[in-house]
Design a protein around this motif. Structure first.
Motif, PDB file in Angstrom:
ATOM      1  N   SER A  71       0.852  -1.283  -0.260  1.00 45.47           N
ATOM      2  CA  SER A  71      -0.434   0.049   0.316  1.00 45.47           C
ATOM      3  C   SER A  71       1.239   1.218   0.046  1.00 45.47           C
ATOM      4  N   GLY A  72       1.563   0.804  -0.468  1.00 42.28           N
ATOM      5  CA  GLY A  72       3.081   2.537  -0.883  1.00 42.28           C
ATOM      6  C   GLY A  72       3.952   2.489  -0.134  1.00 42.28           C
ATOM      7  N   VAL A  73       3.620   1.439   1.319  1.00 40.30           N
ATOM      8  CA  VAL A  73       5.092   1.193   2.271  1.00 40.30           C
ATOM      9  C   VAL A  73       6.600   0.622   0.888  1.00 40.30           C
ATOM     10  N   ARG A  74       7.171   1.381   1.579  1.00 40.11           N
ATOM     11  CA  ARG A  74       8.039  -0.137   0.422  1.00 40.11           C
ATOM     12  C   ARG A  74       9.272  -0.759   1.778  1.00 40.11           C
ATOM     13  N   ARG A  75       9.581  -2.730   1.848  1.00 43.93           N
ATOM     14  CA  ARG A  75       9.776  -2.482   2.700  1.00 43.93           C
ATOM     15  C   ARG A  75      11.017  -3.308   2.412  1.00 43.93           C
ATOM     16  N   ALA A  76      12.364  -4.026   2.497  1.00 44.95           N
ATOM     17  CA  ALA A  76      13.150  -5.006   2.242  1.00 44.95           C
ATOM     18  C   ALA A  76      12.017  -6.212   3.741  1.00 44.95           C
ATOM     19  N   VAL A  77      12.053  -7.978   2.221  1.00 46.21           N
ATOM     20  CA  VAL A  77      10.816  -8.865   2.925  1.00 46.21           C
ATOM     21  C   VAL A  77      12.180 -10.364   2.360  1.00 46.21           C
ATOM     22  N   ASP A  78      11.680 -11.346   3.454  1.00 49.31           N
ATOM     23  CA  ASP A  78      13.337 -12.127   3.217  1.00 49.31           C
ATOM     24  C   ASP A  78      11.536 -13.426   2.509  1.00 49.31           C
ATOM     25  N   VAL A  79      12.038 -13.601   1.047  1.00 49.31           N
ATOM     26  CA  VAL A  79      11.691 -14.037   0.439  1.00 49.31           C
ATOM     27  C   VAL A  79      11.927 -15.873   0.424  1.00 49.31           C
ATOM     28  N   ALA A  80      12.704 -15.972   1.047  1.00 48.45           N
ATOM     29  CA  ALA A  80      13.221 -17.485   1.296  1.00 48.45           C
ATOM     30  C   ALA A  80      12.164 -18.579   1.459  1.00 48.45           C
ATOM     31  N   CYS A  81      11.351 -18.533   2.009  1.00 45.45           N
ATOM     32  CA  CYS A  81      10.004 -19.596   1.595  1.00 45.45           C
ATOM     33  C   CYS A  81       9.189 -19.279   0.143  1.00 45.45           C
ATOM     34  N   VAL A  82       9.132 -18.548  -0.706  1.00 44.43           N
ATOM     35  CA  VAL A  82       8.470 -18.296  -1.663  1.00 44.43           C
ATOM     36  C   VAL A  82       8.878 -18.556  -2.493  1.00 44.43           C
ATOM     37  N   ALA A  83      10.462 -18.431  -2.645  1.00 42.77           N
ATOM     38  CA  ALA A  83      11.654 -18.685  -3.587  1.00 42.77           C
ATOM     39  C   ALA A  83      11.361 -19.987  -4.474  1.00 42.77           C
TER      40      ALA A  83
END
Length: 97
Positions: free
Chosen positions: A25-37
């Motif tokens: 919703s317009g806020v950008r953050r670094a997120v760990d994507v190991a679970c979906v990669a």
């Protein structure tokens, strides 16, 4: 309560650390994507995907319609909570008169 917030992956932030930038919703953050990669696939394949984010982790990939519906419900819940708080404050105000 555990709550996953829909966000869209917009960039790879650090491939070695399995981090992508997610727009929520317009806020950008670094997120760990190991679970979906996907194993053996570049993280660039995830750019544009919608994911459910919980405490800094992308927990699952969802489609755009599901993301929109979830965001709508979360907005409605937020509005309902605000209305309940206003009602509570209004009742408390009357009780003190």
């Amino acid at each position: 309560m555990c709550l996953g917030i829909p966000g869209q992956i917009v960039a790879v932030a650090d491939a070695d650390a399995m981090l992508c930038t997610v727009d929520v919703s317009g806020v950008r953050r670094a997120v760990d994507v190991a679970c979906v990669a996907a194993p053996g696939r570049p993280l660039d394949d995830l750019v544009g995907a919608w994911v459910l984010v919980h405490v800094g982790f992308a927990m699952s990939v969802i489609d755009e319609d599901e993301a929109a519906a979830t965001l709508k419900v979360l907005t409605e819940i937020g509005e309902a909570e605000a209305e309940m708080e206003a009602l509570r404050l209004g009742l408390d105000h009357q009780a003190t008169m």
